[in-house]
Write a protein that holds these residues in place. Structure first.
Motif, mmCIF file in Angstrom:
data_model
loop_
_atom_site.group_PDB
_atom_site.id
_atom_site.type_symbol
_atom_site.label_atom_id
_atom_site.label_comp_id
_atom_site.label_asym_id
_atom_site.label_seq_id
_atom_site.Cartn_x
_atom_site.Cartn_y
_atom_site.Cartn_z
ATOM 1 N N UNK A 55 0.852 -1.187 0.000
ATOM 2 C CA UNK A 55 0.000 0.000 0.000
ATOM 3 C C UNK A 55 0.892 1.243 0.000
ATOM 4 N N UNK A 56 1.270 1.668 -1.172
ATOM 5 C CA UNK A 56 2.132 2.837 -1.308
ATOM 6 C C UNK A 56 1.307 4.106 -1.103
ATOM 7 N N UNK A 57 1.759 4.937 -0.183
ATOM 8 C CA UNK A 57 1.040 6.166 0.124
ATOM 9 C C UNK A 57 1.543 7.329 -0.716
ATOM 10 N N UNK A 58 2.862 7.464 -0.824
ATOM 11 C CA UNK A 58 3.427 8.529 -1.642
ATOM 12 C C UNK A 58 4.835 8.163 -2.080
ATOM 13 N N UNK A 59 5.299 8.858 -3.134
ATOM 14 C CA UNK A 59 6.626 8.595 -3.688
ATOM 15 C C UNK A 59 7.257 9.901 -4.115
ATOM 16 N N UNK A 60 8.575 9.955 -3.996
ATOM 17 C CA UNK A 60 9.359 11.117 -4.433
ATOM 18 C C UNK A 60 10.509 10.602 -5.289
ATOM 19 N N UNK A 61 10.719 11.221 -6.430
ATOM 20 C CA UNK A 61 11.863 10.869 -7.270
ATOM 21 C C UNK A 61 12.545 12.150 -7.719
ATOM 22 N N UNK A 62 13.805 12.288 -7.367
ATOM 23 C CA UNK A 62 14.595 13.468 -7.724
ATOM 24 C C UNK A 62 15.706 13.023 -8.661
ATOM 25 N N UNK A 63 15.746 13.593 -9.845
ATOM 26 C CA UNK A 63 16.787 13.289 -10.837
ATOM 27 C C UNK A 63 17.478 14.587 -11.216
ATOM 28 N N UNK A 64 18.782 14.683 -10.969
ATOM 29 C CA UNK A 64 19.505 15.932 -11.213
ATOM 30 C C UNK A 64 20.836 15.651 -11.894
ATOM 31 N N UNK A 65 21.190 16.484 -12.867
ATOM 32 C CA UNK A 65 22.490 16.399 -13.530
ATOM 33 C C UNK A 65 23.105 17.785 -13.585
ATOM 34 N N UNK A 66 24.431 17.844 -13.530
ATOM 35 C CA UNK A 66 25.136 19.126 -13.593
ATOM 36 C C UNK A 66 26.045 19.172 -14.809
ATOM 37 N N UNK A 67 26.575 20.346 -15.061
ATOM 38 C CA UNK A 67 27.372 20.562 -16.269
ATOM 39 C C UNK A 67 28.687 19.803 -16.246
ATOM 40 N N UNK A 68 29.184 19.422 -15.041
ATOM 41 C CA UNK A 68 30.467 18.720 -14.982
ATOM 42 C C UNK A 68 30.293 17.205 -15.043
ATOM 43 N N UNK A 69 29.050 16.718 -15.175
ATOM 44 C CA UNK A 69 28.815 15.288 -15.290
ATOM 45 C C UNK A 69 28.389 14.617 -14.005
ATOM 46 N N UNK A 70 28.337 15.360 -12.910
ATOM 47 C CA UNK A 70 27.810 14.795 -11.666
ATOM 48 C C UNK A 70 26.303 14.626 -11.802
ATOM 49 N N UNK A 71 25.797 13.517 -11.326
ATOM 50 C CA UNK A 71 24.360 13.258 -11.431
ATOM 51 C C UNK A 71 23.892 12.551 -10.162
ATOM 52 N N UNK A 72 22.732 12.952 -9.675
ATOM 53 C CA UNK A 72 22.208 12.404 -8.427
ATOM 54 C C UNK A 72 20.768 11.963 -8.645
#
Length: 1321
Positions: A267-284
């Motif tokens: 029973x999933x109540x809520x979800x968060x997904x954060x996708x981020x990339x930067x100009x130097x190639x770091x990605x989270x």
């Protein structure tokens, strides 16, 4: 009671209390739905970490697959692509399979362009679009298609349909063609979920009994996911209401590809997904989930570093209760700190846009998703990202959406059809099997099966099956012998011989009586048809239409439109029998056989014949359920003329052209009617069919009423639903009855574009400061490599080199990369991989070795330091590597020589294409070993040269500048040594001298290069013998010798003859200086010991160079052996009618070639054809030596084009633009004037022109419409084409330079300032 008993009882009591408080007592703190750490949290966390480690070891292993799961019965299964860029553009694509008693497909599609324009699916926020249809090797729903090109590497994404522009609510036709390239290894969940974060999730939960260690198994049981970082690049196009191009933008975005699935039990109540990339190639990527009962805060994620490493997040201060608890509580700014498994920390500052958009998931809805773009700063680096928020919908009852149902009209497989006889009526179930009745017959049978329900008629009829043709061939050996002659004519193809064999076969079929048992069954079904077709709608005298229906035609990939015979107006039994003979014969006529040859289909294709009542219509024509120019689903195209539809299909008359607009709710409205000339019509006559003029009063008005037009459009809508895709439909109207005579797929809509093919193998550029260079690789491979070379040479080369470097081990941090099909070096993954804190001599010497000049500045140096900070052990490992390479250099050379000389890829005496292919495919592992050995010898050579340069330069400060004097001395130092590469020019010089000494050099120079070898053999035997010896030793060498498609001298000796005819004999002997002479001539050394040391080092350098050249020469020999094996396979494929030319084999990828040999899929052959077609233009692209960021060709100066005096506007039927030579052909008998690459200008084309279309770069016809023969074939070949160019054959002359624009719909004469004309854009 003694003291010990007291202490023991106290201890037991205390332990019980502690156990209760830790495991049984509920946490005291909650915040809304979320549990918070209690006083025992730290103790539980310690135990939880041990438990999680044990739990992860017991997780079942799962095979990673990008394709949909076949056995999923409940929950969901999906694929998601999400990516953004610093220019403001972003892409979110998702296809989800909702599994259950009734399977649905959900589609999410959101695009944001650089200018801020935003597009979404018109039905959003609703996402359910259709009932789920399983697609082989990919995903497809709602017009969005995701094709798997290579697992965990590349995808092709297509969308051709309607999108609503959010900014103003306008719905437009849009095309999206993008390629996904993966840039990091797979991150799996829960397998790669960090122990620390998983333990935090577990420690927050109440441990009520001894089963708490198994709690994680119940966390969304049956769920899982995996994701990869990568890039999307490709073209977005939108069109206005009239089909004109409105906007075109090339997208380059970075983000993730995620596969996820769930049984839907939690029973999933809520979800968060954060996708981020930067100009130097770091990605989270951070994902947070909250369930109703257990696990109120589950957080996981990973960080991709600029050096391509991927690390799991081990801790974060993200608290779900404080972040976006509801969709209206999204903060403007939010800060998140994360730590990774290698103890690095990152600070994310999100600046979230206020604009959002929403979708609903589930049938009925059970979740709402909210999406927002954001700007991000990650530890000082700026970038962009996408925020996805999911919320459970409680107490909401949504109606089941009106989705597209499963297609009901489907061809049957042979095994589902059962055994058949020589004829099948349309009503027979087996008549829907293409293997028995061909594509046309099967489609008619399916159309007839729903005619009463759908409100149209299909003239009654039956199909003569392929079994009848097989019986005819079985009883008449002369027919099979004649077909075999056509098959053999495909080798060493000559058009005149091929035509002759076809004509002989056609005449044999027509003059050979049909075997009695087949003939008798045809007549039985014909008599039955006469009884069934007594309705007055078929006229006072019943006539029949007899149509060919070859196996393979009218398929999704191959139309074969008009290639085979149609006989109209048959009356008697004999008429029908002769028509069947003509239809069989037409399958082996030149145009039909040549079409199959070009499309890789068997010469003996088999097929059926359709016999049906002929309608004598008032009007007839063709309709497209979506506009064929770009596939616009909002515009239905109808073409019509009086009489039979033959005049429209053949393009012999200009018909009325009608466009009906189709709304989102399938409402229909008239858009425009363009009256055609309709000068004549085809009608039935007493002895068949004939042509008559149309009265002037009928020409000036439409041949269809508005009511008839709308009825046809309504049928078009229903037919597209029934088939599940766009259809090209032939129709006729008699009185108030609408007849459907054919329905075939629209084959050109999924055709690969040149841009897609150009970038299909591109290395993913994840950072704006990525540095690649064409130095060194641009010398060895100055042109694009062919696809087979990519798989059989480049890929083993890159993998072999990766074993020598300190690579990540996952294959994504490549040293040698591909862009625009060219090999380049990734500087940060190679030269600057082991960087020092300061730019020193070692860096400069590497740059001199590769570039010949300095490259790294402070910015490049700082980027390299940020990617891979130097370690104390770097120099030690570098020295150890140097020693290792020098020790194993000779072994590597000998191993390569030994194994390459033993390499035999043509050992199997077989003509089985698959066996030959397999013998070539296994050579990839050998090539990996050979190229790894060559990497060892190259590294040893480079290291010894660096040592020598270091000693030579003495002063490191001086070395950083490399004075001209120092460069000169370096060149002298390494110019000596016995290397194989020098043997070729020396041997050529000797051959030239021998020719001069013979006294016949002038006579030799006058010979045709193609016959010069024979002349040498007859006139200068000794020189001929020396040339043969030269070819044996060096004949496999050439420019672009690492590419399999290259033809070295041994395969094209005429090229060697051209060299010998133009080379100037020289008697100068190259004087090799001694070691002492070389060192004595050096000017750079200032110290007395420098020359002494060089005398010891230089022999090592020369030895290493010999090893390097030895492995290189034998790697090239191995490449040549693969080349010969591939050419042999190509010749076998030509012999078996898989290919029209053996060289096409080089334009397949290895997996494509395997699939093609197995399936004969025409789409794979067309893709190879296109690559070959575009290759010459790709060779003209120029690039900077060093490129930062996304590689772009240099803006070369285009030929100066000046418009001439002749300019003609006409109707565009296929886009593109070309400047080329015009060839005006007023009659097919003048076709000999046609040259490769010409723009054909003619009155009209029909089936007889088909063999010449592969030669063209564009088509202009005076007559024809959007569905004329020329238009259909142009779209199939992707050629710029305009029709209705009145008087074009009079206004232009052969030899004119013309510009043909399929976009603007014009052709004009031009004057070009350079001799060479450009290819199509």
């Amino acid at each position: 009671m003694d003291l010990f008993d007291v202490l023991l009882q106290a201890g037991v009591f205390t332990s019980a209390v502690v156990f209760y408080l830790m495991f049984l007592r509920k946490p005291a703190k909650t915040k809304g739905h979320y549990r918070e750490p209690g006083w025992n949290y730290l103790l539980k966390l310690i135990l939880a970490r041990f438990t999680v480690k044990r739990w992860k070891t017991k997780l079942p292993s799962r095979k990673l697959s990008e394709a949909p799961l076949k056995d999923q019965k409940q929950g969901y299964d999906d694929i998601t692509l999400r990516a953004t860029a610093s220019d403001g553009s972003s892409v979110l694509l998702r296809i989800r399979h909702l599994c259950g008693r009734k399977n649905f497909a959900e589609v999410v599609l959101y695009l944001r362009l650089q200018d801020g324009a935003k597009y979404k699916l018109p039905q959003h926020p609703e996402t359910a679009t259709a009932e789920w249809i399983h697609t082989k090797n990919g995903w497809s729903a709602g017009g969005l298609k995701i094709h798997i090109l290579e697992e965990q590497a590349n995808l092709r994404v297509l969308y051709n349909g309607l999108l609503t522009r959010v900014n103003d609510g306008v719905t437009q036709h849009v095309k999206l063609n993008v390629i996904w390239a993966s840039a990091a290894r797979v991150e799996r969940h829960p397998e790669d979920w960090s122990v620390e974060l998983a333990a935090e999730t577990l420690a927050l939960e109440p441990w009520r009994d001894s089963s708490w260690p198994q709690m994680l198994n119940k966390c969304d049981e049956g769920a899982g996911s995996w994701m990869q970082w990568g890039t999307l690049q490709g073209r977005f196009q939108s069109f206005d209401a009239n089909g004109a191009a409105d906007k075109s933008e090339y997208l380059r975005v970075r983000g993730t590809k995620e596969r996820s699935w769930s049984l839907g039990g939690a029973e999933l109540r809520r979800a968060v997904n954060i996708t981020a990339t930067t100009s130097d190639g770091t990605a989270v990527q951070i994902r947070g989930l909250s369930y109703y009962k257990n696990f109120t805060q589950c957080i996981s994620g990973c960080v991709r570093y600029p050096n391509f490493m991927l690390k799991s997040i081990t801790s974060t201060d993200l608290v779900l209760s404080d972040f976006c608890e509801s969709a209206d509580r999204v903060p403007d700014t939010y800060t998140i700190n994360v730590s990774t498994s290698d103890s690095r920390t990152f600070k994310l500052i999100l600046r979230i846009n206020k604009d959002d958009w929403r979708t609903f998931s589930g049938v009925p809805h059970n979740q709402e998703q909210v999406y927002r773009n954001f700007a991000v700063e990650i530890s000082g680096e700026h970038g962009t990202g996408l925020l996805e928020l999911g919320y459970d919908i409680l107490d909401t009852k949504s109606a089941i959406p009106d989705v597209i149902p499963m297609p009901t009209l489907k061809w049957l497989d042979k095994q589902d059809s059962g055994d058949v006889d020589y004829c099948l009526p349309f009503e027979s179930r087996a008549a829907a099997c293409t293997d028995y009745v061909g594509g046309k017959g099967a489609s008619l049978a399916l159309l007839a099966s729903v005619q009463h329900k759908e409100g149209y008629c299909v003239p009654p009829g039956f199909c003569v099956t392929s079994k009848a043709l097989n019986k005819q061939l079985e009883r008449n050996a002369k027919l099979t012998d004649a077909i075999s002659e056509i098959e053999r004519a495909n080798e060493d193809y000559t058009e005149s011989i091929f035509k002759e064999k076809c004509e002989i076969t056609v005449n044999l079929f027509i003059t050979t009586d049909i075997v009695e048992d087949v003939k008798d069954e045809i007549l039985v079904h014909l008599n039955d048809l006469r009884k069934r077709a007594t309705d007055k709608m078929y006229g006072t005298q019943l006539r029949f239409a007899v149509r060919s229906s070859a196996i393979g035609e009218d398929s999704e990939a191959l139309s074969a439109a008009g290639q085979n015979e149609t006989v109209l107006g048959c009356v008697s039994d004999d008429d029908v029998i002769r028509a069947v003979q003509r239809c069989w014969a037409s399958m082996f006529a030149f145009t039909s056989a040549y079409y199959r040859r070009q499309n890789g289909q068997p010469c003996m294709c088999g097929g059926g014949v359709v016999v049906q009542a002929l309608v004598a219509p008032r009007a007839a024509g063709v309709l497209f359920t979506r506009h064929p120019l770009h596939g616009d689903p909002a515009r239905i195209l109808i073409t019509a003329n009086y009489g039979l539809g033959e005049s429209v299909v053949s393009g012999s008359v200009e018909p009325d052209t009608i466009i009906v607009r189709r709304g989102l709710d399938n409402t229909l409205s008239m858009d425009k009617i363009l009256l055609g000339l309709k000068s004549h019509r085809v009608t039935t006559t007493s002895d068949g069919i004939g042509s008559e003029s149309v009265p002037e009063t009928d020409r000036i008005k439409a041949c269809l009423s508005e009511a008839e037009i709308l009825r046809l459009a309504q049928i078009a809508v229903s037919q597209e639903t029934l088939w599940g895709a766009g259809r090209d439909i032939e129709w006729a109207i008699n009185d108030d009855n609408i007849f459907l005579l054919q329905a075939r797929p629209i084959t050109s809509l999924d055709r690969w574009t040149e841009e897609e093919l150009l970038h299909e193998l591109d290395f993913p550029i994840m950072s704006d400061d990525e540095l690649i260079t064409f130095a060194n690789t641009g010398e060895v491979l100055p042109k694009p490599i062919t696809p087979l070379t990519h798989d059989m040479v480049y890929r083993p080369l890159e993998r072999g080199l990766a074993t020598l470097m300190l690579a990540n081990g996952d294959g994504y941090d490549k040293n040698v990369v591909i862009t625009h099909h060219r090999c380049a070096i990734s500087s940060y993954n190679s030269m600057y991989r082991r960087i020092t804190k300061e730019i020193d001599i070692s860096i400069r010497m590497l740059e001199m070795s590769v570039h010949g000049h300095k490259v790294a500045d402070d910015a490049i140096h700082q980027t390299a330091l940020n990617r891979r900070p130097p370690l104390v052990t770097d120099k030690l490992f570098a020295i150890l590597d140097m020693i290792k390479f020098m020790i194993f250099s000779k072994w590597a050379m000998n191993d390569t020589i030994k194994r390459v000389n033993k390499m035999n890829l043509n050992s199997t005496d077989t003509d089985d294409p698959l066996e030959l292919f397999n013998s070539i495919a296994v050579a990839e592992q050998d090539m990996k070993r050979f190229t790894g050995n060559h990497g060892t010898t190259s590294a040893a050579s480079t290291f010894t040269q660096l040592i020598a340069m270091t000693v030579l330069l003495e002063d490191r400060t001086q070395g950083l500048d490399f004075s001209p004097e120092a460069c000169y001395d370096i060149g002298r130092l390494f110019s000596s040594g016995d290397v194989l590469s020098a043997d070729v020019p020396h041997a050529l010089a000797k051959l030239a001298c021998k020719l001069e000494d013979s006294g016949k050099i002038e006579e030799f120079q006058k010979q045709d290069p193609y016959t010069a070898m024979t002349w040498l053999k007859n006139n200068l035997q000794n020189v001929y013998d020396d040339v043969c010896k030269f070819l044996d030793q060096h004949g496999h060498r050439a420019i672009m010798e690492f590419d399999l498609a290259t033809k070295p001298w041994v395969l094209v000796p005429e090229e060697l003859m051209k060299v010998l005819q133009h080379i100037k004999p020289t008697r100068e002997e190259h004087q090799h200086k001694t070691l002492h002479e070389i060192i004595a001539s050096l000017k750079t050394p200032k110290k007395s010991n420098t020359r002494k040391v060089l005398r010891w080092i230089l022999p090592l350098c020369h030895r290493a160079v010999r090893h390097r050249e030895g492995t290189k020469a034998h790697v090239i020999l191995a490449v040549h052996k693969i080349r010969l094996a591939a050419l042999n396979l190509g010749r076998v494929l030509v012999r078996n009618w898989f290919l029209p030319h053996p060289d096409l084999v080089f334009y397949f990828r290895v997996n494509e070639l395997r699939d093609y040999i197995t399936t004969r899929d025409p789409a794979l052959l067309k893709k190879a054809f296109q690559r070959q077609q575009y290759y010459t233009g790709w060779c003209r692209l120029k690039f900077s030596e060093v490129i930062k960021g996304w590689p772009q060709p240099l803006a070369t100066e285009k030929p100066h084009v000046t418009a001439g005096e002749v300019r003609l506007q006409a109707t565009s039927v296929c886009g593109g633009e070309v400047i080329a030579r015009a060839c005006v052909v007023k009659d097919l008998s003048e076709i000999s004037h046609l040259q490769q690459g010409d723009v054909l200008i003619t009155h009209s084309t029909d089936i007889g022109w088909s063999p010449y279309f592969p030669l063209l770069s564009g088509i202009v016809t005076e007559l024809g419409g959007l569905i004329s023969h020329g238009a259909v074939i142009a779209r199939e070949y992707g050629l710029p084409c305009i029709v209705g160019a009145t008087h074009a054959t009079d206004l232009f002359t052969t030899g004119d330079s013309v510009r043909l624009s399929g976009v603007e719909g014009l052709v004009e004469t031009v004057r070009v300032s350079v001799e060479e004309l450009t290819d199509s854009k």
